[in-house]
Design a protein around this motif. Sequence first.
Motif, short mmCIF file in Angstrom:
data_model
loop_
_atom_site.label_atom_id
_atom_site.label_comp_id
_atom_site.label_asym_id
_atom_site.label_seq_id
_atom_site.Cartn_x
_atom_site.Cartn_y
_atom_site.Cartn_z
N ALA A 56 -0.57 12.22 1.77
CA ALA A 56 0.03 12.27 3.11
C ALA A 56 -1.01 11.95 4.18
N ALA A 57 -2.21 12.48 4.02
CA ALA A 57 -3.28 12.19 4.99
C ALA A 57 -3.66 10.71 4.94
N ASN A 58 -3.78 10.17 3.72
CA ASN A 58 -4.11 8.75 3.58
C ASN A 58 -3.01 7.86 4.16
N LEU A 59 -1.77 8.25 3.91
CA LEU A 59 -0.64 7.48 4.42
C LEU A 59 -0.63 7.48 5.94
N ALA A 92 0.83 -1.21 0.00
CA ALA A 92 0.00 0.00 0.00
C ALA A 92 0.87 1.26 0.00
N TYR A 93 1.93 1.27 0.80
CA TYR A 93 2.82 2.44 0.84
C TYR A 93 3.50 2.64 -0.52
N THR A 94 3.90 1.55 -1.14
CA THR A 94 4.54 1.63 -2.45
C THR A 94 3.56 2.16 -3.49
N ASP A 95 2.34 1.65 -3.47
CA ASP A 95 1.32 2.12 -4.42
C ASP A 95 1.07 3.62 -4.25
N MET A 96 1.00 4.07 -3.00
CA MET A 96 0.79 5.51 -2.77
C MET A 96 1.97 6.32 -3.30
N SER A 97 3.16 5.84 -3.07
CA SER A 97 4.36 6.56 -3.54
C SER A 97 4.41 6.61 -5.06
N MET A 98 4.08 5.50 -5.69
CA MET A 98 4.09 5.46 -7.16
C MET A 98 3.01 6.39 -7.73
N GLU A 99 1.86 6.40 -7.10
CA GLU A 99 0.79 7.29 -7.54
C GLU A 99 1.24 8.75 -7.44
N GLN A 100 1.90 9.08 -6.35
CA GLN A 100 2.37 10.45 -6.18
C GLN A 100 3.46 10.79 -7.19
N ALA A 101 4.36 9.85 -7.46
CA ALA A 101 5.42 10.09 -8.45
C ALA A 101 4.81 10.34 -9.83
N ARG A 102 3.79 9.57 -10.17
CA ARG A 102 3.13 9.77 -11.47
C ARG A 102 2.46 11.14 -11.55
N ARG A 129 -3.37 5.20 7.13
CA ARG A 129 -3.01 3.81 6.87
C ARG A 129 -1.97 3.33 7.89
N MET A 130 -0.98 4.16 8.16
CA MET A 130 0.06 3.78 9.12
C MET A 130 -0.52 3.62 10.51
N LYS A 131 -1.44 4.49 10.87
CA LYS A 131 -2.11 4.40 12.17
C LYS A 131 -2.89 3.09 12.27
N GLY A 132 -3.64 2.78 11.23
CA GLY A 132 -4.41 1.53 11.22
C GLY A 132 -3.52 0.30 11.25
N ASP A 133 -2.42 0.34 10.50
CA ASP A 133 -1.48 -0.79 10.50
C ASP A 133 -0.85 -0.98 11.88
N ALA A 134 -0.48 0.12 12.52
CA ALA A 134 0.11 0.04 13.86
C ALA A 134 -0.90 -0.54 14.86
N GLU A 135 -2.14 -0.10 14.77
CA GLU A 135 -3.18 -0.62 15.66
C GLU A 135 -3.40 -2.12 15.44
N LYS A 136 -3.35 -2.54 14.19
CA LYS A 136 -3.54 -3.95 13.86
C LYS A 136 -2.40 -4.79 14.44
N VAL A 137 -1.17 -4.32 14.29
CA VAL A 137 -0.01 -5.06 14.82
C VAL A 137 -0.07 -5.11 16.35
N ILE A 138 -0.44 -4.01 16.97
CA ILE A 138 -0.55 -3.99 18.43
C ILE A 138 -1.61 -4.98 18.89
#
Length: 119
Positions: A76-79, A44-54, A82-91
């Motif tokens: 940036a807001a989506n990222l 997901a992070y890679t897809d967001m970065s590629m979208e932004q690069a394009r 997403r990072m917050k949700g991923d951290a909560e999931k791992v916790i």
Amino acid sequence: MKNTAEKASQQFESAMISPMRSYAVAALNYYDQLLNTQIDAMRAYTDMSMEQARTWLDVKDTDSIKKAMESQQKIAANLTERMKGDAEKVISMSQDFAQQSQEMTEENSKKANNVVATQ
């Protein structure tokens, strides 16, 4: 003599092998989930970065710069979300695994105490 050996083998299986197997299964499941979560997050992070690069590759004038900047803010807001949700999931997964491990340890301690008490 044979019954004694069988009883000792069963006690060893019950007190040592079975608990280790249960823990190994729980640990393997936890690490599988953790790895899959990390892979999904990186994708997901890679897809967001590629979208932004394009988006930045399409910049040709001041209007497209403005659009790219707006897009960057949204990404940036989506990222962040997403990072917050991923951290909560791992916790949550880690807490579940810790709780399962504690419950297995308590259960196995009781079993081991019973084995020792019956001897």
